[in-house]
Design an enzyme around this catalytic site. Structure first.
Site, PDB file in Angstrom:
ATOM      1  N   LEU A 102      45.611  33.487  44.425  1.00 53.81           N
ATOM      2  CA  LEU A 102      44.878  33.329  43.168  1.00 53.81           C
ATOM      3  C   LEU A 102      44.241  31.952  43.032  1.00 53.81           C
ATOM      4  O   LEU A 102      44.756  30.955  43.527  1.00 53.81           O
ATOM      5  CB  LEU A 102      45.827  33.555  41.975  1.00 53.81           C
ATOM      6  N   HIS A 106      40.290  34.076  39.335  1.00 52.52           N
ATOM      7  CA  HIS A 106      41.204  35.151  38.924  1.00 52.52           C
ATOM      8  C   HIS A 106      41.797  34.861  37.541  1.00 52.52           C
ATOM      9  O   HIS A 106      41.929  35.759  36.712  1.00 52.52           O
ATOM     10  CB  HIS A 106      42.370  35.283  39.924  1.00 52.52           C
ATOM     11  N   MET A 146      34.249  29.949  43.583  1.00 56.60           N
ATOM     12  CA  MET A 146      35.666  30.000  43.979  1.00 56.60           C
ATOM     13  C   MET A 146      35.950  31.298  44.731  1.00 56.60           C
ATOM     14  O   MET A 146      35.502  32.367  44.329  1.00 56.60           O
ATOM     15  CB  MET A 146      36.551  29.884  42.748  1.00 56.60           C
TER      16      MET A 146
END
Length: 286
Positions: A37, A41, A188
């Site tokens: 993560l 997220h 990301m």
């Protein structure tokens, strides 16, 4: 004190745990992930908490969406860290099934969404979106959420899932959420950890190219010349190896010859830096 998160490993147990909240009429939000993560997220969870009373996250690296020469075994995993991060943003339940739990025997049913799954990553990763659609439908059947949250970084995935949900009358509202970026603009991604320092530095060209495309679209330039300019901009970085650069209509991902006012254009990129394939995109309303 940070809350702990309930980790559930089996389909039967997750369904049992969700029975009572559902009976009480609590709104269930679902965030499907492959783990490792990052802030992207966690932003989906924050969005889910605005709409829902209970948030379920799944962490499952789905073998069906990886091709034979792709990075399934290499895909980064760190379940302990993921569970801590999920707890830190207030996820209620994390569903962490094994491959054997999700696919106890060979899967003979395949969900295939025509049209939207065919260009972009569908062309360079054949079978990928069948694997995505199949696992997402299975997870939606298991969790039966009111809302499901997906990052816009994989805009094609969002388009595929929305089409599937519409075509199969799945009773869930799909909520696309904005791309979360590093300070220098890099989107990301769990795969960013594969980049060495020089690849990481050169990868920032993706966001710069998207910003360039947005300016050119606003100025009414021809699509073909915008595409050529993006390609030149990316090729100026010696480590960049372009998979595709496309400007397509969204959400049907149809080819565009010209753009009407008010139309949404998806500028989508896939570029390799070393062994790492990165995707990025920007949605521009003309």
């Amino acid at each position: 004190m940070m809350q702990t998160v309930q980790q559930i490993e089996t389909i039967a147990e997750l369904r049992r745990q969700l029975r009572e909240p559902r009976r009480q009429g609590r709104r269930i939000g679902f965030v499907p992930t492959m783990g490792y993560l990052h802030e992207g997220h966690l932003s989906l969870v924050n969005e889910a908490k605005k709409h829902c009373d209970l948030v379920v996250m799944s962490i499952f690296v789905n073998p069906l969406q990886f091709g034979p020469n792709e990075d399934f075994d290499r895909y980064p995993r760190d379940l302990e860290r993921d569970l801590q991060l999920a707890a830190s943003v207030g996820v209620d339940m994390v569903f962490t099934p094994s491959v054997a739990e999700m696919y106890p025997q060979q899967v003979k049913t395949n969900v295939s969404v025509a049209g939207v799954s065919e260009p972009l990553c569908g062309r360079s990763r054949p079978g990928h979106f069948d694997g995505v659609a199949t696992v997402v439908l299975k997870l939606l059947q298991i969790v039966q959420p009111d809302y499901a949250f997906f990052g816009q970084k994989d805009a094609q995935q969002v388009a595929v899932v929305e089409q599937m949900v519409q075509d199969l009358s799945v009773p869930v509202k799909i909520v696309p959420c904005p791309i979360v970026r590093e300070a220098d603009g890099l989107a990301m991604s769990s795969r960013n950890v594969y980049l060495n320092p020089e690849e990481r530095k050169q990868a920032t060209v993706l966001f710069r190219s998207l910003q360039l495309a947005k300016q050119r679209l606003a100025g009414g330039e021809e699509l073909e010349s915008i595409r050529d300019e993006i390609v030149r901009s990316i090729q100026a970085e010696p480590l960049a190896d372009i998979d595709y650069v496309e400007l397509l209509r969204y959400p049907d991902l149809a080819q565009l010859d010209s753009v009407e006012k008010g139309e949404r254009v998806l500028v989508a990129l896939a570029v390799r830096f070393g062994k790492t394939r990165l995707i990025d995109n920007m949605m521009v309303t003309v």
